[in-house]
Scaffold this motif. Structure first.
Motif, PDB file in Angstrom:
ATOM      1  N   UNK A 122      38.521  48.251  98.439  1.00 55.60           N
ATOM      2  CA  UNK A 122      39.936  48.621  98.357  1.00 55.60           C
ATOM      3  C   UNK A 122      40.332  48.911  96.905  1.00 55.60           C
ATOM      4  N   UNK A 123      39.845  48.088  95.982  1.00 59.80           N
ATOM      5  CA  UNK A 123      40.156  48.300  94.579  1.00 59.80           C
ATOM      6  C   UNK A 123      39.548  49.607  94.078  1.00 59.80           C
ATOM      7  N   UNK A 124      38.315  49.897  94.484  1.00 58.20           N
ATOM      8  CA  UNK A 124      37.683  51.152  94.070  1.00 58.20           C
ATOM      9  C   UNK A 124      38.442  52.359  94.606  1.00 58.20           C
ATOM     10  N   UNK A 125      38.954  52.274  95.831  1.00 56.24           N
ATOM     11  CA  UNK A 125      39.727  53.381  96.395  1.00 56.24           C
ATOM     12  C   UNK A 125      41.036  53.575  95.624  1.00 56.24           C
ATOM     13  N   UNK A 126      41.690  52.472  95.244  1.00 58.82           N
ATOM     14  CA  UNK A 126      42.919  52.579  94.465  1.00 58.82           C
ATOM     15  C   UNK A 126      42.658  53.243  93.115  1.00 58.82           C
ATOM     16  N   UNK A 127      41.580  52.866  92.455  1.00 53.14           N
ATOM     17  CA  UNK A 127      41.253  53.473  91.179  1.00 53.14           C
ATOM     18  C   UNK A 127      40.931  54.960  91.336  1.00 53.14           C
ATOM     19  N   UNK A 128      40.252  55.327  92.441  1.00 50.80           N
ATOM     20  CA  UNK A 128      39.930  56.735  92.679  1.00 50.80           C
ATOM     21  C   UNK A 128      41.194  57.546  92.944  1.00 50.80           C
ATOM     22  N   UNK A 129      42.126  56.992  93.726  1.00 48.85           N
ATOM     23  CA  UNK A 129      43.388  57.693  93.987  1.00 48.85           C
ATOM     24  C   UNK A 129      44.210  57.826  92.706  1.00 48.85           C
ATOM     25  N   UNK A 130      44.214  56.798  91.859  1.00 44.65           N
ATOM     26  CA  UNK A 130      44.952  56.873  90.602  1.00 44.65           C
ATOM     27  C   UNK A 130      44.374  57.960  89.692  1.00 44.65           C
ATOM     28  N   UNK A 131      43.042  58.062  89.674  1.00 43.02           N
ATOM     29  CA  UNK A 131      42.424  59.127  88.889  1.00 43.02           C
ATOM     30  C   UNK A 131      42.743  60.507  89.433  1.00 43.02           C
ATOM     31  N   UNK A 132      42.794  60.648  90.772  1.00 42.50           N
ATOM     32  CA  UNK A 132      43.147  61.940  91.371  1.00 42.50           C
ATOM     33  C   UNK A 132      44.581  62.329  91.033  1.00 42.50           C
ATOM     34  N   UNK A 133      45.498  61.358  90.976  1.00 44.96           N
ATOM     35  CA  UNK A 133      46.883  61.652  90.605  1.00 44.96           C
ATOM     36  C   UNK A 133      46.977  62.172  89.171  1.00 44.96           C
ATOM     37  N   UNK A 134      46.105  61.692  88.305  1.00 41.41           N
ATOM     38  CA  UNK A 134      46.116  62.119  86.905  1.00 41.41           C
ATOM     39  C   UNK A 134      45.238  63.340  86.653  1.00 41.41           C
ATOM     40  N   UNK A 135      44.715  63.933  87.718  1.00 36.93           N
ATOM     41  CA  UNK A 135      43.904  65.134  87.573  1.00 36.93           C
ATOM     42  C   UNK A 135      42.465  64.885  87.222  1.00 36.93           C
ATOM     43  N   UNK A 136      41.950  63.689  87.516  1.00 38.05           N
ATOM     44  CA  UNK A 136      40.559  63.347  87.205  1.00 38.05           C
ATOM     45  C   UNK A 136      39.759  63.245  88.488  1.00 38.05           C
ATOM     46  N   UNK A 137      38.532  63.719  88.437  1.00 35.83           N
ATOM     47  CA  UNK A 137      37.665  63.672  89.617  1.00 35.83           C
ATOM     48  C   UNK A 137      36.791  62.438  89.642  1.00 35.83           C
ATOM     49  N   UNK A 138      37.058  61.474  88.776  1.00 39.19           N
ATOM     50  CA  UNK A 138      36.268  60.250  88.702  1.00 39.19           C
ATOM     51  C   UNK A 138      37.203  59.062  88.874  1.00 39.19           C
ATOM     52  N   UNK A 139      36.717  57.949  89.379  1.00 37.08           N
ATOM     53  CA  UNK A 139      37.593  56.774  89.516  1.00 37.08           C
ATOM     54  C   UNK A 139      37.870  56.131  88.166  1.00 37.08           C
ATOM     55  N   UNK A 140      39.074  55.595  88.008  1.00 39.27           N
ATOM     56  CA  UNK A 140      39.441  54.900  86.786  1.00 39.27           C
ATOM     57  C   UNK A 140      38.898  53.481  86.805  1.00 39.27           C
ATOM     58  N   UNK A 141      38.915  52.845  85.656  1.00 33.63           N
ATOM     59  CA  UNK A 141      38.495  51.452  85.548  1.00 33.63           C
ATOM     60  C   UNK A 141      39.720  50.602  85.238  1.00 33.63           C
ATOM     61  N   UNK A 142      39.615  49.333  85.485  1.00 29.34           N
ATOM     62  CA  UNK A 142      40.738  48.446  85.254  1.00 29.34           C
ATOM     63  C   UNK A 142      41.016  48.317  83.757  1.00 29.34           C
TER      64      UNK A 142
END
Length: 320
Positions: A198-218
Motif C-alpha cells: 500500500x505504501x509503495x502504491x501511494x509513493x507511485x501515485x504521488x510520483x505520477x502526480x508530479x510527472x515522474x514515472x518512478x515511485x518516490x521515497x519517504x
C-alpha cells in the motif's frame, strides 16, 4: 503387380525388411548394408564425457571444474573381476596436453591416470550418528561370555541415549517456538506485506502526480537538510519582475510635489561653478567684469584650438 506392392508395404510397416540376398549368417542388416553407425560412438568411438571431479591440467595449469564436457575416446582397459574397466581419452582446451581417466569399479569412483591432477574434496566426518555399526562376531561372543564387557557396553548405550534425548528435546523446543503458532505468524507476515505494498502504491501515485514515472521515497531529515543547502539561480523573467517591483516602489515613495525636471540639480551645480569662477577671475584681474558677457558669449571650436584668438576675445570682453 498390385499384390506385390501391397505385400512390400506390409513388410515395411514394422520396418522389418530383409533384402532377398541377405542370410542370417552374414550378421546384422546394418553391417550387411555397409552402415557406419547411427551416432559418433558407433562410428568413431567418441562420446561426450563430463569431468567427475575438479582438477588441474598438468600441461598449462588450467583449473577445470566438475562437469566440464569433452569429446572423449572411449576404450576398454581391462576388467575388475567381471566388471569392465573403461578408459576415456581427451585433450585440454588450452594446450596440447592429453588426459586419460579410468573407471574404478572396486571403489566406485574414477581415477585421473594421465595429464590431470585431481582436486581432493572428499570429507569424512569423525563421527556419523546416522550410521548404525552392528556388533561384530567377536563382540557378540565377548558379550555372551564376559558379563563386565556386556555391562560396560550397556552403560555406553545408556549415556548415548541420554545425550541424544536432550539434544532432541532442545531441537523440538526450538521448532515449537518458531512454528507452533503458524497461523498468527502467517497473518503478521501477510499484514506487513499488505502495508508495504500500500505504501509503495501511494509513493507511485504521488510520483505520477508530479510527472515522474518512478515511485518516490519517504522523506527523511537528511534529505531535507541537503535540500535547504541548495540555492537555485533565478530565471530572467523573475529578475525582470524584481527590478520592475523596485522601480515601482521607488516611484511610489517619492513626493508628489517634487519637481519633475531631471536636470534641475545639474543646472544648479553648473550655476554654482560659474559663480565661483567669476569671483576667482575678479580677484585675479581686479577689473570690473560684466557677468552678462560670460552668459551670452561662447567660443567656437576654431577659437578653442587657437589660443591667440581666445586671448584677443578675452581682452575685448574685459575692455571698459
Amino acid at each position: 503387380h498390385k499384390n506385390k506392392m501391397s505385400s512390400l508395404a506390409a513388410s515395411r510397416a514394422d520396418n522389418f525388411y530383409f533384402p532377398p540376398e541377405w542370410r542370417p549368417e552374414m550378421g546384422g542388416i546394418s553391417k550387411f548394408q555397409g552402415s557406419k553407425g547411427a551416432n559418433q560412438y558407433e562410428q568413431y568411438g567418441i562420446i561426450r564425457f563430463e569431468l567427475p571431479f575438479d582438477g588441474w591440467c598438468l600441461g598449462c595449469g588450467r583449473h577445470m571444474s566438475k562437469g566440464l564436457r569433452f569429446n572423449a575416446k572411449k576404450d576398454k582397459a581391462g576388467k575388475y573381476l567381471s566388471t569392465q574397466i573403461w578408459s576415456f581419452s581427451m585433450k585440454c582446451y588450452s594446450c596440447e596436453q592429453r588426459f586419460k581417466i579410468l573407471t574404478d569399479p572396486q571403489n566406485s569412483t574414477y581415477n585421473f591416470a594421465e595429464g590431470l591432477r585431481k582436486h581432493e574434496q572428499e570429507f569424512e566426518p569423525e563421527f556419523d550418528d546416522s550410521i548404525i555399526n552392528p556388533l561384530t562376531d567377536e563382540a557378540r561372543r565377548q558379550m555372551s561370555s564376559d558379563p563386565m564387557f556386556k555391562l560396560q557396553h550397556q552403560n555406553e548405550d545408556i549415556k548415548k541415549f541420554e545425550t541424544e534425548k536432550l539434544r532432541f528435546e532442545s531441537l523440538s523446543e526450538i521448532k515449537e517456538s518458531l512454528y507452533k503458532d503458524d497461523y498468527n505468524m502467517n497473518s503478521l507476515l501477510r499484514k506487513a506485506n499488505r502495508t508495504r505494498k500500500r505504501k509503495e502504491k501511494e509513493m507511485l501515485d504521488e510520483g505520477a502526480k508530479r510527472g515522474l514515472a518512478i515511485p518516490l521515497v519517504e522523506p527523511s531529515e537528511a534529505d531535507s537538510a541537503a535540500a535547504n543547502l541548495v540555492v537555485f539561480k533565478k530565471s530572467k523573467s523573475e529578475r525582470f519582475k524584481i527590478v520592475e517591483r523596485e522601480k515601482l516602489t521607488s516611484i511610489q515613495s517619492e513626493s508628489f510635489f517634487q519637481s519633475s525636471r531631471p536636470n534641475d540639480s545639474m543646472q544648479s551645480s553648473v550655476d554654482t561653478k560659474r559663480r565661483l569662477t567669476e569671483s576667482a577671475m575678479m580677484k585675479q584681474s581686479r577689473i570690473k567684469i560684466n557677468p552678462s558677457h560670460f552668459k551670452l558669449q561662447s567660443f567656437s571650436s576654431k577659437e578653442r584650438h587657437n589660443p591667440t584668438l581666445v586671448t584677443i576675445k578675452k581682452k575685448l570682453l574685459v575692455a571698459p
